[in-house]
Every structure is written in C-alpha cells, then in structure tokens.
Design a protein around this motif. Structure first.
Motif: not given
Lengths: 222, 540
Positions: B406, B408-410, B412
């Motif tokens: 999560a 990581v995606y945040a 990104e």
C-alpha cells in the motif's frame, strides 16, 4: 427502513398536495443509499475459511486485521473458532456497499499467505487484484523437476521472488505448487510472465535482465 | 751448282766438326759463317722430302739464330711426324723392312732411295737439337744412319722403299748413293771401324750403342720431349737388343769411360711415356732400376707429380662417395653412414638452455629481488574509454522491502501527481550523496580559478529526458551545470507560428481562439458520445 419509507411517502403526499395547489413541485432529492438500504435493511455476511497453516498467524496478526476493518471499513468482523471461519457482517453505518467485499478480499488475501500490511493495500486501492495460478498450469513437472522449479522461482533465500516483487510493485506468495500474485493488473501481468519463464526453465539472470528492461520502460511512461 | 754448294756445305760441316769445343764459347764470324753454310746444306738436302715447306732454301745470311731455327723447325716438324709413323709401322711389321731391302736390291736406285729416306729420316734427328750441339748430333745421327744402311746393304736389298716421297727426293742435284759413300768414308775415318770386315750387326750395334751413350749424356740434360732419342730407341728395339757383347779390343766403349751400363735416358723416357704400341721388354726393367738411382731432383719431382696425376685421374674415373653425390636417399648410402658424417643443416629451434647451478642461482636471486620490490610484471587490462554515457541501470533490489504494498503504491501515486519531488537522474541514495559532495568540491575549485568555467566534453546522452516541469528539476540542479540544457527547445515547447500572449491579442484574435477551443471540445464530446452509443448498441 420503515421510517424512511414513511418519510418518502410523506414527501410524496406533500408533493401531491402541493401539486394540487401549485403548478410545479420541486425536484425530488434522493440522498444516496446506505449499504443497509441497498440490501433492503438486511445484513450481509461473508465467511472466509481459515486454513490450518494460517490459524496461528491469524491469531498473531488479529489486531492488524481487526482494527482497519472495524474502524475504517465499518464492517463487523469476528472469528468463529469452532467452524474455523472468519465472519464479516455489515453494520447499519457501513459507509459503502463495496466495503464488505473489500474486507472479504483483504481477509482472504491474508489467508492465502500475504502479510497484513501488504493485503491492506486491497482495502486502500480499488484496482488491486490477486491472481493465482499453479505450476502445473504452466508446465507439467513431476518429482525433482517440480522441486527444482519451485527452487528456481524463489531463488536463494527468496531473492529472486523479492527481486520480482520489488521491480514490479507486487507481492508474490509461493505456496508449494500454487502461486499468488497481489498487485495492479499490468504489474501482475509482468510478474506472471517472469514467473512463468522461471518455471519453464530460464535462468534467473535472464529473467532479471528482462525485468529490468520492462520496468524501465514502465517507469519512463510517467 | 748443287754439288758445289753441297760440297761447300759439307766442307763447312767438316770445319765445324774439327774445331775444338772451347772455341765455340767465343763468338767468331768464321764459325758463324761455316755454321750457316752447314745448315743451309742440310736444309737443302732435306728439301726434296718436304714438299709443303714454304722455304726453298734456308735463308741464313743476315738472319738471327732464332729465325734460322724457326725455318728449320718449319721444315722438320712435318717430316718428324711422318717418320715417326713410318718407324712405328716398321716396328709392327718387321717384314716390311725386309721388303724394303728387297725393293732396294731390285732397283738400286730405288733401294738407295729407300735407304736414303731412312738416312734422311735419321738425319733429321740431328736437326732437332738446339744450338750448335745439334750439328754434332746430326753427325752422329748420320753416322747411325750409315750403320743402318750398311746393315741393309748386307741383307738383301730388294725392297722398294715405301712412300712416293723417295721418288721425289732424288734428282739431278742430289744423289743419294754419292752421299752414302761419302758418309761411309767419313765414318770410317772418324771411328776407325772396319766396316767391311765386320759386316754384321754387331758393329752397327756397337756404334749405335755408342751413339746412344753419347746421346744419353745429352739426353740426361735435355727435356723429355726429345723425340730423337725415342726414335733411336725404337730403332734399337727393332734391330735387336744390345747385350753386353764384348767386342774386339780397340773399340772405345762407354763402359770403359763411365763405368757400368746404365739405362739410356731415352729408354727411360720410353717407359715413362708408356706407349701403347710399344712392348715393354723385360730388359727394360733392369735399366729402370739402375736409372732411378742417378735421377736429378727435377726428375724426382716430375715423377711424383706424374704419380699424383695418375692417382687423381683414377679417382675421377671411379664413382664418387655418397657425400659428394647430389641428393642421396637412405637407400643409396650405406647403413648408418649419416651418423659418421658431420651433417650441416639449419636448426630452426633454439637449443634448450643448459641448466647449471649458476643459472638457477641467478634466477632465484632475481625472483627474490622482485618480491622485495613488489615489482611483478602483471598485465593490466587497458581501460576502455566510454564513448557514450553509461546507461542508467536500475539495480534490482534483492532485499525484502520494508514498505507494505500500500505504501509503495501510495508513494508511486504521490510521485505521479507531483506532490513530492524526487531525484530523477540518480537511483541510489549513496550515489546521490556522492554526487552532491563532488559538486560542492567542484564549486570550491571553480572559485579558485575565478569561475573560468571549461565545459565538460560532450558525451552523447541517449537517455530519455523526462518532460517534467522545470520547477521540479531546478531544485536539484547543481550550480555548474544548468538543467536548461536537459531538454531541447522542441521538448520544452513544440509549436508553430506566431505565439502571442493574451495581453497582446486583438479582439478578433481572442474570438478566434475561443472559437477554436469550442470546436475542439465539441469534437471530443461528440466523439465520446458516438463511441458510447456504438458500444451500447442503441440506435437513436
């Protein structure tokens, strides 16, 4: 629910009376339905089976699972030890209808083997999915070949798997012959391709180089 | 005329003969004159036998001795060869001689001719010698010939002389018979030989022998090529050997004066020449042995040479040794013969070094020295110059990331939207740190050089530059390098035509712009609608 119905009918009556009096009634305002109302006031359940090997980890990570579901999602969660199931139930104040499903996915992801902090991305983001496939779907391997393939997939100390995870922003769980991938759609695709090539026998270095080129291209797009 | 000249010549001969030898040592015109006359006489007498001679008579007056000699030589050379042939012929066929005698008897004239021929042939011998000695020899030769004639007369003189030359010899002037008679008389006077009483071969032999002995003395000094001696020898062989026949007293013999019989020099020469025609009779061997003792050094040398020459010639005729032949295979030479010979061929390989203690010691010393110095001649790879910028390679992190998916995606997402600025060109924290440090250092150095900035060599950078808002980029840009060069102008703004600001626009242009915008929006909107309708399958 009845009160609501009553409210609406009341409004309708009011409008009807108004219509009698005035030329045009005001436009109706319908507030969004609550999760409760969608299902017509009925409570919705989800039951997720807990496999043997995940029982203890569940007990350990119970609070990590419990708190975001209860607080942020507004879903009731409880563990049924006799049946060995985790049960989820909607509440009247559940903000969104899809929350239940998200929570269910979250819990099932945990059951598959993902860590809570990884699985929690499912709650936060919409477009994340979990893809599962078996080694035998890719290539029929038996005995030592199978063992070797599994070894190739994970690498020494799991470094190959981790390398794929890091480069494709996914999370991978290799459970004996089943492989679960958690991530966005395109990333899942890339990870799956690399894993399939590993199963089919290509060495790790080759897979790395391919990964590098693909991810670099991906990164450049933004 | 001929007779007078003849007699003059004979008289001259006599005169010469009579003079004492010591008188010859001092030149005197009388002697010279008589010598010339004598030569001319002899020449003339021989002239009939030499048809091919260019001279009719000997030109002696006012001529050098060499010239006279040459004339004589010219006349005598062909005669000698013919005589030699005839003598050899007679050697082979002794019966011919008897025939000759018969012929002579049949026709006296012819016989005399034959004799005369022989006579003249023998006379020729005398002319071969050099100097004044030749005359004496000539005399002896004549005398010898006289003896021969006697013999022939004693035998049956029937034979006709061979050769047509005899016929051509006699003529009005030269009467062979007269000459013979005179010579006989002369001889008798000279030696006191009772020729008629002892009309046998012995006398002739003795005289011949004496002649030979005399000749022997001279021959001892002369060269080998003296044919006169040889002819005499042949004569001897033909007539029969002279054994030690002790004759009656009163005959002066060589042995009386000079001791033991010696092989004549001419006979010696005969054996040397080893004529194939001649038979080597046993008696000659005795002569050979005795002759060897009294040889001169010159003769010894010559003998050695001759032997050596024979040896060498014999070797040349034989097959050569295998080393001297050209290409020799193993089959053509004896077994293991190549081992004995020192063969010379090119060794293309350097001979292996002989390892001695000194060599080993020197090597070890060198090794130790090198180790102490630390000077190992290691080969280092030559560094290749980069012709282009090193491609940015994103290292694959093999460590388990601490961040959850999560997060990581945040991150990104945050990067995508530009809420958070991050480094674009560097991938690693450490690299970032290093570059920052380096840039600080560069700044200080530039300050030292008063900011006379020399640009770095341009390396073609093929990496794609992200078209990120300049604000974000400028934050991390170092002082020395401006990021304005990162993006090409086209990348910054790709447009055409006259670009005007809003403030600059006229009313009409403003309206035009708005109209264009609306048109674009409408197109998009309608295109979206159309696609929706198609997908839904509604026909409205």
């Amino acid at each position: 629910m009845q009160s609501d119905g009553g409210a609406t009918s009341m409004e309708v009556e009011k409008l009807a009376s108004e219509v009698k009096h005035a030329s045009l009634a005001p436009k109706p305002r319908f507030p969004p339905l609550k999760a409760h109302e969608i299902s017509d006031g009925q409570v919705q359940f989800r039951k997720i089976n807990v496999p043997q090997h995940r029982y203890t980890p569940l007990k350990k990570a119970w609070m990590e699972i419990y708190s975001p579901i209860m607080e942020q999602m507004g879903i009731d969660i409880r563990m049924n030890p006799k049946a060995r199931k985790v049960e989820l139930k909607t509440r009247p104040d559940t903000p969104d209808a899809s929350n239940l499903q998200k929570c269910a996915d979250f819990v099932s992801a945990f059951m598959m083997g993902f860590e809570p902090k990884d699985a929690i991305a499912l709650l936060r983001m919409d477009e994340l999915y979990v893809d599962t496939f078996e080694i035998k779907d890719v290539k029929t391997l038996r005995g030592e070949h199978l063992s070797r393939a599994i070894g190739r997939l994970s690498g020494k100390g799991g470094k190959t798997r981790i390398a794929i995870e890091n480069s494709t922003k996914t999370r991978i769980v290799i459970a004996d012959t089943k492989i679960h991938i958690l991530g966005s759609f395109s990333n899942i695709k890339i990870a799956r391709t690399s894993l399939c090539s590993l199963i089919l026998g290509s060495p790790a270095g080759k897979v790395y180089s391919k990964l590098r080129s693909v991810t670099a291209r991906l990164a450049e797009r933004f | 005329m001929a007779a007078t000249t003849d007699s003059g010549g004979v008289a001259a001969l006599h005169r010469l003969k009579s003079t004492d030898p010591p008188l010859y040592l001092s030149p005197s015109p009388d002697l010279s004159h008589s010598a010339r006359l004598a030569c001319q006489h002899i020449f003339a007498s021989l002239r009939p036998f030499t048809p091919k001679s260019p001279f009719d008579r000997l030109l002696a007056d006012g001529f050098d001795s060499e010239q006279i000699w040459q004339q004589i030589d010219l006349q005598s050379q062909p005669l000698i060869s013919t005589l030699r042939c005839e003598v050899k012929f007679f050697e082979k066929h002794p019966e011919e001689i008897s025939k000759l005698f018969l012929k002579v008897s049949v026709g006296k004239k012819e016989g005399k001719d034959g004799k005369s021929e022989e006579l003249e042939g023998l006379e020729l011998d005398g002319e071969k010698d050099e100097g004044f000695d030749e005359l004496e020899d000539g005399d002896e030769g004549l005398e010898g010939s006289d003896d021969v004639d006697d013999e022939e007369e004693e035998r049956e003189n029937e034979e006709e002389s061979d050769g047509g030359g005899v016929d051509g010899v006699e003529d009005r002037f030269l009467k062979i018979r007269e000459l013979e008679e005179y010579l006989e008389d002369d001889e008798a006077r000279e030696y006191g030989i009772k020729k008629k009483e002892k009309g046998d071969g012995k006398v002739a032999k003795e005289s011949i022998k004496e002649d030979d002995d005399d000749e022997d003395e001279e021959d001892g000094e002369d060269d080998d090529g003296d044919e006169e001696g040889e002819e005499d020898d042949d004569e001897l062989g033909v007539l029969g050997l002279v054994d030690g026949d002790d004759e009656e007293g009163g005959d002066a013999r060589y042995e009386d004066f000079f001791g033991g019989k010696k092989k004549t020099g001419s006979q010696q020469k005969k054996t040397r020449h080893d004529s194939s025609a001649g038979d080597k009779q046993s008696g000659d061997m005795d002569f050979d042995d005795k002759k060897k003792e009294n040889r001169s050094t010159h003769e010894k040398q010559l003998e050695k040479q001759r032997l050596k020459i024979e040896e060498m010639e014999k070797a040349n005729m034989e097959v050569k040794t295998w080393t001297m032949q050209g290409e020799v295979t193993a089959a053509k030479r004896p077994k293991n013969s190549a081992l004995e010979v020192d063969l010379d061929f090119e060794h293309n390989v350097r001979p292996a070094p002989v390892i001695t203690e000194e060599v080993t010691a020197s090597l070890e010393e060198l090794i130790q020295k090198r180790i102490l110095e630390g000077r190992f001649d290691d080969v280092f790879r030559a560094p290749t110059l980069p012709n282009k910028a090193p491609k940015e390679r994103k290292e694959l992190d093999e460590n388990k990331s601490n961040k959850g998916l999560a997060e990581v995606y945040a991150d990104e997402y945050a990067q995508k939207t530009g809420l958070v600025s991050s480094a674009l060109t560097f991938s690693d924290e450490q690299k970032k740190e290093a570059s920052v440090l380096f840039k600080k250092l560069c700044l200080k150095l530039d300050a030292l050089s008063h900011f006379h900035f020399t640009p770095k060599p341009v390396i073609e950078d093929m990496t794609i530059q992200a078209n990120v808002p300049a604000l974000a980029m400028e934050e991390i840009a170092p002082l020395a390098v401006s990021d304005a060069a990162m993006l090409a102008p086209e990348e910054v703004f790709a447009g055409k035509g006259d670009v005007k600001e809003e403030a600059e626009l006229t009313q009409a242009e403003r309206k035009r712009r708005r109209a264009n915008k609306k048109r674009k929006y409408k197109d998009e909107y309608h295109a979206c609608d159309r696609s929706f309708d198609e997908s839904s399958g509604l026909n409205q």
